[in-house]
Design a protein around this motif. Structure first.
Motif, PDB file in Angstrom:
ATOM      1  N   LYS A 153      37.288  10.390 -68.606  1.00  0.00           N
ATOM      2  CA  LYS A 153      36.405   9.245 -68.784  1.00  0.00           C
ATOM      3  C   LYS A 153      35.971   8.707 -67.424  1.00  0.00           C
ATOM      4  O   LYS A 153      36.767   8.559 -66.511  1.00  0.00           O
ATOM      5  CB  LYS A 153      37.135   8.156 -69.568  1.00  0.00           C
ATOM      6  CG  LYS A 153      36.264   6.967 -69.870  1.00  0.00           C
ATOM      7  CD  LYS A 153      36.993   5.924 -70.658  1.00  0.00           C
ATOM      8  CE  LYS A 153      36.108   4.728 -70.860  1.00  0.00           C
ATOM      9  NZ  LYS A 153      36.794   3.604 -71.432  1.00  0.00           N
ATOM     10  N   THR A 154      34.682   8.403 -67.308  1.00  0.00           N
ATOM     11  CA  THR A 154      34.139   7.834 -66.081  1.00  0.00           C
ATOM     12  C   THR A 154      34.520   6.362 -66.003  1.00  0.00           C
ATOM     13  O   THR A 154      34.375   5.624 -66.966  1.00  0.00           O
ATOM     14  CB  THR A 154      32.605   7.960 -66.061  1.00  0.00           C
ATOM     15  OG1 THR A 154      32.264   9.334 -66.196  1.00  0.00           O
ATOM     16  CG2 THR A 154      32.027   7.409 -64.790  1.00  0.00           C
ATOM     17  N   LYS A 155      35.027   5.944 -64.849  1.00  0.00           N
ATOM     18  CA  LYS A 155      35.413   4.555 -64.636  1.00  0.00           C
ATOM     19  C   LYS A 155      34.149   3.706 -64.510  1.00  0.00           C
ATOM     20  O   LYS A 155      33.182   4.110 -63.863  1.00  0.00           O
ATOM     21  CB  LYS A 155      36.230   4.470 -63.347  1.00  0.00           C
ATOM     22  CG  LYS A 155      37.004   3.214 -63.212  1.00  0.00           C
ATOM     23  CD  LYS A 155      38.474   3.517 -63.416  1.00  0.00           C
ATOM     24  CE  LYS A 155      39.290   2.329 -62.993  1.00  0.00           C
ATOM     25  NZ  LYS A 155      39.958   1.704 -64.085  1.00  0.00           N
ATOM     26  N   ALA A 156      34.147   2.531 -65.128  1.00  0.00           N
ATOM     27  CA  ALA A 156      32.980   1.650 -65.096  1.00  0.00           C
ATOM     28  C   ALA A 156      33.394   0.234 -64.739  1.00  0.00           C
ATOM     29  O   ALA A 156      34.506  -0.210 -65.053  1.00  0.00           O
ATOM     30  CB  ALA A 156      32.274   1.674 -66.444  1.00  0.00           C
ATOM     31  N   TYR A 157      32.485  -0.459 -64.074  1.00  0.00           N
ATOM     32  CA  TYR A 157      32.727  -1.836 -63.628  1.00  0.00           C
ATOM     33  C   TYR A 157      31.490  -2.678 -63.880  1.00  0.00           C
ATOM     34  O   TYR A 157      30.378  -2.163 -63.956  1.00  0.00           O
ATOM     35  CB  TYR A 157      32.999  -1.874 -62.115  1.00  0.00           C
ATOM     36  CG  TYR A 157      34.226  -1.119 -61.685  1.00  0.00           C
ATOM     37  CD1 TYR A 157      35.459  -1.751 -61.602  1.00  0.00           C
ATOM     38  CD2 TYR A 157      34.144   0.230 -61.361  1.00  0.00           C
ATOM     39  CE1 TYR A 157      36.575  -1.045 -61.201  1.00  0.00           C
ATOM     40  CE2 TYR A 157      35.261   0.936 -60.958  1.00  0.00           C
ATOM     41  CZ  TYR A 157      36.480   0.287 -60.889  1.00  0.00           C
ATOM     42  OH  TYR A 157      37.591   0.972 -60.488  1.00  0.00           O
ATOM     43  N   LYS A 158      31.691  -3.975 -63.982  1.00  0.00           N
ATOM     44  CA  LYS A 158      30.601  -4.934 -63.969  1.00  0.00           C
ATOM     45  C   LYS A 158      30.688  -5.681 -62.649  1.00  0.00           C
ATOM     46  O   LYS A 158      31.771  -5.927 -62.140  1.00  0.00           O
ATOM     47  CB  LYS A 158      30.704  -5.905 -65.144  1.00  0.00           C
ATOM     48  CG  LYS A 158      30.405  -5.240 -66.478  1.00  0.00           C
ATOM     49  CD  LYS A 158      30.288  -6.247 -67.573  1.00  0.00           C
ATOM     50  CE  LYS A 158      29.892  -5.542 -68.869  1.00  0.00           C
ATOM     51  NZ  LYS A 158      29.600  -6.494 -69.927  1.00  0.00           N
ATOM     52  N   VAL A 159      29.532  -6.051 -62.099  1.00  0.00           N
ATOM     53  CA  VAL A 159      29.465  -6.732 -60.809  1.00  0.00           C
ATOM     54  C   VAL A 159      29.182  -8.204 -61.051  1.00  0.00           C
ATOM     55  O   VAL A 159      28.272  -8.551 -61.810  1.00  0.00           O
ATOM     56  CB  VAL A 159      28.353  -6.123 -59.923  1.00  0.00           C
ATOM     57  CG1 VAL A 159      28.290  -6.827 -58.579  1.00  0.00           C
ATOM     58  CG2 VAL A 159      28.585  -4.630 -59.735  1.00  0.00           C
ATOM     59  N   LEU A 160      29.966  -9.068 -60.404  1.00  0.00           N
ATOM     60  CA  LEU A 160      29.773 -10.507 -60.509  1.00  0.00           C
ATOM     61  C   LEU A 160      28.708 -10.924 -59.498  1.00  0.00           C
ATOM     62  O   LEU A 160      28.900 -10.822 -58.293  1.00  0.00           O
ATOM     63  CB  LEU A 160      31.091 -11.234 -60.239  1.00  0.00           C
ATOM     64  CG  LEU A 160      31.094 -12.746 -60.446  1.00  0.00           C
ATOM     65  CD1 LEU A 160      30.799 -13.085 -61.896  1.00  0.00           C
ATOM     66  CD2 LEU A 160      32.435 -13.328 -60.039  1.00  0.00           C
ATOM     67  N   VAL A 161      27.552 -11.382 -60.005  1.00  0.00           N
ATOM     68  CA  VAL A 161      26.434 -11.800 -59.165  1.00  0.00           C
ATOM     69  C   VAL A 161      26.030 -13.203 -59.581  1.00  0.00           C
ATOM     70  O   VAL A 161      25.637 -13.421 -60.727  1.00  0.00           O
ATOM     71  CB  VAL A 161      25.222 -10.846 -59.321  1.00  0.00           C
ATOM     72  CG1 VAL A 161      24.071 -11.290 -58.440  1.00  0.00           C
ATOM     73  CG2 VAL A 161      25.614  -9.420 -59.022  1.00  0.00           C
TER      74      VAL A 161
END
Length: 74
Positions: free
Chosen positions: A4-12
């Motif tokens: 599984k590809t690791k995924a992130y959300k960016v806090l902007v």
């Protein structure tokens, strides 16, 4: 079985953007679009990390000469 590809959300500016693949974020850091101090939400664990952790032991000075392409604030 595929890994599984690791995924992130960016806090902007107080909002989460994404999700983005880990490889895309690393490319963003290397190109100067994402600062090392950006906060990332690991979607799998729900924990926040600094973008710096994605590129390992790179020092902030390694990226001092890059010009950010993203004009927003983090």
């Amino acid at each position: 079985m595929a890994e599984k590809t690791k995924a992130y959300k960016v806090l902007v500016k107080g909002e989460l953007r994404g999700p983005f693949k880990e490889s895309s974020l690393i490319n963003g850091i290397r190109s100067g679009m994402l600062p090392l101090t950006a906060k990332l939400l690991d979607i799998d664990t729900g924990e926040y990390i600094d973008a710096r952790k994605l590129v390992g032991d790179q020092k902030l000075s390694d990226y001092d000469n890059t010009i950010p392409l993203f004009d927003g604030e983090f």
